[in-house]
Design a protein around this motif. Structure first.
Motif: not given
Length: 401
Positions: A20, A23-25, A286, A333-334, A341, A354
């Motif tokens: 992660f 974001e989920d990779r 953000d 991810p949320e 980040s 990140r």
């Protein structure tokens, strides 16, 4: 950053990570070296043995960016009820054992006995131990405590210092700054940031006072300074204050909530509640961050302003808040950006927050319960298999965090 007491960062292969970034990779493999992420891929080819690569098989565990704690009393806080209430500095493993790879140090109420020299020395000590550490010039009060004689000089000439803080407003312990005084401080921070590429922010401690964020509103209305320069913290300490924060975030002001304990029925929101209410209100995600106030005293006061009780902020509050958010249905991810980040962006910490090729190798592998399984800071393994392998100078490597 000084690495005089550490060997060069080795080559490390991380296999079978559920990455992660935040974001989920999906499942990925990573190669680390020299303190950086060198490669990320879906397929792995073994490297020659001569390369001396250390391999950690994560077996599908979640791998996330190391947490960034934007509000830490690295020298210890407290002192509001006498010298006996000065909180001692926390050892290295209290941070790394809580998944934290970057700290932002500051002075609070006590910016007299706690000095800028002590703050800067402690930041350098944490760097020598392998953590990423930065700090703020000044403290609660005006005129500010500085090393060079001016806030602008501190930020321009002292590399670890990235802003001003925590300057107190709406608090009986503050120096009761006026709008003109706040604008001068913010101008110094902003111009120093322009000169150096640093964040150049004013990290504002918010107390319980009824004036709340009024000074910040006036600063936006009556000056040309960018909204991002003002970065209030503790905005979840009163529910009405949190409502003010929501409105100012829509005007571009980043807001920081503190992961302090909240009693049932208290006029405050926990960090997890604040996150959920922020999201429900449609405020810019953000512009929200979460910090721990680690090492700081969390006092309560009676009607006469005397301390009637106190607690101490803990680094582990960040992971506890993350676990609570996940338990309440927030996808990982949320939830992650407010600890990673978003903080890096607000504080202009290049390479942080990140997981990306070329970025800093600050990585946290979570165990099944959401605790620390492996912790890598600046490319070095600090925790392996839920056990510390690097410790501070005056703590034992095998001791629990």
């Amino acid at each position: 950053m000084s690495l005089a007491h550490l060997p060069p960062a080795p080559l490390i292969a991380l296999r079978n990570a559920h990455l992660f970034a935040p974001e989920d990779r999906g499942v990925a493999h990573l190669l680390l070296g020299g303190g950086r992420v060198l490669w990320i891929g879906a397929r792995w080819n073994d490297l020659p043995a001569d390369f001396g690569v250390e391999t950690l098989d994560l077996e599908g565990r979640r791998l996330i960016p190391g947490l960034i704690d934007g509000h830490v009393h690295v020298t210890g806080g407290g002192g509001e009820a006498g010298f006996r209430t000065r909180v001692p500095a926390l050892p290295l493993s209290r941070y790394t054992g809580a998944g934290i790879t970057t700290v932002i140090g500051l002075l609070g109420t006590d910016d007299v006995a706690r000095s800028p020299r002590e703050l800067l020395a402690t930041i350098h000590a944490l760097r020598e131990k392998g953590l990423s550490a930065f700090g703020y010039s000044g403290g609660y009060h005006l005129p500010p405590a500085t090393l060079t004689g001016s806030l602008r000089g501190d930020l321009v000439f002292l590399e670890p210092l990235i802003g001003v803080g925590e300057l107190a407003i709406s608090d009986h312990r503050s120096s009761q700054p006026t709008l003109d005084e706040l604008l001068r401080v913010a101008s110094d921070a902003h111009v120093a940031g322009l000169m150096t590429g640093k964040a150049g922010v004013v990290h504002l401690h918010l107390g319980d006072g009824e004036r709340g964020l009024e000074l910040v509103r006036q600063a936006l209305d009556q000056s040309e300074l960018p909204a991002r320069v003002f970065q209030p913290t503790h905005v979840n300490r009163r529910r009405a204050l949190f409502g003010e924060a929501l409105a100012l975030a829509r005007r571009g002001v980043p807001m920081d909530v503190t992961a302090f304990p909240v009693e049932e029925g208290e006029d405050a929101w926990s960090a997890a509640d604040a996150f959920l209410r922020w999201r429900e209100a449609g405020a810019p995600m953000d512009r929200l961050t979460v910090s721990s106030d680690a090492g700081g005293c969390l006092p309560c006061f009676d009607a006469d302003g005397r301390v009637c009780g106190m607690d101490v902020g803990a680094p582990g509050a960040l992971l506890e808040t993350l676990a609570e958010l996940l338990a309440r249905g927030v996808p990982l991810p949320e939830a992650l950006p407010v600890f990673t980040s978003n903080v890096a962006r607000a504080l202009r910490l290049a390479g942080k927050g990140r997981v990306a090729v070329g970025g800093d190798a600050d990585l946290l592998c979570l165990d099944e319960a959401g605790g620390v399984h492996h912790l890598i800071a600046r490319g070095r393994v600090h925790w392996r298999g839920a056990r510390p392998v690097l410790a501070g100078t005056f703590e034992t490597a095998g001791a629990p965090a």
